[in-house]
Design an enzyme around this catalytic site. Structure first.
Site, PDB file in Angstrom:
ATOM      1  N   LEU A  56       0.865  -1.173   0.000  1.00  0.00           N
ATOM      2  CA  LEU A  56       0.000   0.000   0.000  1.00  0.00           C
ATOM      3  C   LEU A  56       0.902   1.223   0.000  1.00  0.00           C
ATOM      4  O   LEU A  56       1.956   1.223   0.648  1.00  0.00           O
ATOM      5  CB  LEU A  56      -0.894   0.026   1.248  1.00  0.00           C
ATOM      6  CG  LEU A  56      -2.001  -1.017   1.371  1.00  0.00           C
ATOM      7  CD1 LEU A  56      -2.704  -0.876   2.720  1.00  0.00           C
ATOM      8  CD2 LEU A  56      -3.006  -0.893   0.240  1.00  0.00           C
ATOM      9  N   ASP A  57       0.501   2.255  -0.704  1.00  0.00           N
ATOM     10  CA  ASP A  57       1.269   3.494  -0.675  1.00  0.00           C
ATOM     11  C   ASP A  57       1.403   3.994   0.759  1.00  0.00           C
ATOM     12  O   ASP A  57       0.501   3.787   1.589  1.00  0.00           O
ATOM     13  CB  ASP A  57       0.593   4.576  -1.518  1.00  0.00           C
ATOM     14  CG  ASP A  57       0.640   4.266  -3.003  1.00  0.00           C
ATOM     15  OD1 ASP A  57       1.544   3.520  -3.416  1.00  0.00           O
ATOM     16  OD2 ASP A  57      -0.228   4.766  -3.736  1.00  0.00           O
ATOM     17  N   ARG A  58       2.482   4.662   1.026  1.00  0.00           N
ATOM     18  CA  ARG A  58       2.748   5.146   2.383  1.00  0.00           C
ATOM     19  C   ARG A  58       1.579   5.919   2.996  1.00  0.00           C
ATOM     20  O   ARG A  58       1.191   5.665   4.139  1.00  0.00           O
ATOM     21  CB  ARG A  58       4.008   6.015   2.359  1.00  0.00           C
ATOM     22  CG  ARG A  58       4.377   6.611   3.691  1.00  0.00           C
ATOM     23  CD  ARG A  58       5.675   7.384   3.574  1.00  0.00           C
ATOM     24  NE  ARG A  58       6.079   7.954   4.850  1.00  0.00           N
ATOM     25  CZ  ARG A  58       7.251   8.539   5.057  1.00  0.00           C
ATOM     26  NH1 ARG A  58       8.131   8.614   4.075  1.00  0.00           N
ATOM     27  NH2 ARG A  58       7.543   9.026   6.236  1.00  0.00           N
ATOM     28  N   THR A  60      -1.577   5.749   2.334  1.00  0.00           N
ATOM     29  CA  THR A  60      -2.830   5.014   2.282  1.00  0.00           C
ATOM     30  C   THR A  60      -2.942   4.079   3.483  1.00  0.00           C
ATOM     31  O   THR A  60      -2.003   3.357   3.809  1.00  0.00           O
ATOM     32  CB  THR A  60      -2.932   4.195   0.985  1.00  0.00           C
ATOM     33  OG1 THR A  60      -2.782   5.066  -0.139  1.00  0.00           O
ATOM     34  CG2 THR A  60      -4.273   3.480   0.894  1.00  0.00           C
ATOM     35  N   HIS A 161      -0.034   4.434  -7.726  1.00  0.00           N
ATOM     36  CA  HIS A 161      -0.909   5.596  -7.536  1.00  0.00           C
ATOM     37  C   HIS A 161      -2.084   5.565  -8.509  1.00  0.00           C
ATOM     38  O   HIS A 161      -2.618   6.613  -8.883  1.00  0.00           O
ATOM     39  CB  HIS A 161      -0.141   6.911  -7.724  1.00  0.00           C
ATOM     40  CG  HIS A 161       0.939   7.124  -6.716  1.00  0.00           C
ATOM     41  ND1 HIS A 161       1.870   8.146  -6.848  1.00  0.00           N
ATOM     42  CD2 HIS A 161       1.261   6.462  -5.580  1.00  0.00           C
ATOM     43  CE1 HIS A 161       2.709   8.086  -5.823  1.00  0.00           C
ATOM     44  NE2 HIS A 161       2.354   7.074  -5.040  1.00  0.00           N
TER      45      HIS A 161
END
Length: 262
Positions: A56-58, A60, A161
């Site tokens: 997961l993106d940082r 998120t 993203h």
């Protein structure tokens, strides 16, 4: 002292946690100076090695899955790579988003070895629908009132993203997105609504369990700041809770699958 990661599900082969925003999944070349990672925190919390199978993106928050052995890690990694894992996100966006749409737009790698314009465009597909909306009697931009929407997003591919870029291209940037969003709205949420970060949460993940003839459906609750915002906007009915369930055949306890708690 580090707070333990909330565990959503665990058995002999895999474990699912709820990742808070601002936490990287593991060490990367882009993580210079960082000392806290979900991988290391969970390893120390469980006292055993864990294997990341997706990311997961940082900024998120939400459901994050790890394997507990190399074979399970390989099989889960293959499932993610083949897009056999179903993911559901909730996002707060500017404007009244589309009731339902299929966002089909190729994306170039923003962090590749060459300038973005030189990177090949990769197919990317996201299904979105509007769950709710709100109109505030506040002039944030150039209008006397301001409208925001709660969007459900289901990415069918896994580009970096992807949800953020697809919604921004469509004209509905996610609140708190510093790179693809709109600063005036991000600032309004930060200063007036106590929401200083990306309002994107991975709330569901459905994956075929490698050792059971059933699909494990994981749910992750919203972080407290998003919970408060949902209450303020009248969206509480859309806020999920932590938990899981099985679909198709129920797994046998003899396979080492954890029983669901009430």
């Amino acid at each position: 002292m580090n707070e333990p990661l909330p565990i959503l599900y665990r058995d002999d082969h895999l474990v699912a946690v709820r990742k808070p925003p601002g936490l990287l999944v593991h060490r990367t070349a882009l993580a210079r100076g960082e000392s806290r990672f979900a991988l290391q925190l969970l390893r120390d919390q469980l006292g055993r090695h864990v294997y990341p199978v997706h990311r997961l993106d940082r900024p998120t928050s939400g459901v994050l899955l790890f394997a507990l052995d190399a074979d399970t890690a390989r099989e889960l990694g293959e499932a993610f790579a083949a897009h056999r894992v179903h993911k559901r996100y909730l996002a707060v966006v500017r404007g009244v988003g589309p009731e339902r749409d299929r966002l089909d737009g190729p994306l170039r790698d923003e962090d590749g070895p060459r300038p973005k314009a030189e990177m090949p465009a990769q197919p990317a597909l996201t299904e979105v629908c509007r769950l709710d909306s709100v109109e505030l009697p506040v002039s944030v931009d150039r209008y006397p009132t301001t409208r925001y929407s709660l969007m459900e997003a289901r990415p069918l591919t896994g580009r970096r993203h992807q949800i953020r870029r697809h919604l921004s291209r469509r004209g509905y940037p996610i609140i708190g997105d510093a790179k693809h969003g709109k600063g005036v709205h991000n600032r309004f949420f930060r200063e007036r609504l106590d929401c200083p970060r990306l309002l994107l949460a991975a709330v569901e993940l459905h994956v075929r369990h490698p050792r059971a003839e059933a699909t494990l459906c994981l749910r992750g609750a919203l972080e407290p700041d998003m919970q408060r915002l949902f209450t303020r906007f009248g969206w509480s009915a859309h806020a999920p809770g932590d938990g899981y369930h099985w679909s198709e055949a129920a797994p046998s306890a003899s396979r080492g699958i954890a029983e669901e708690t009430p």
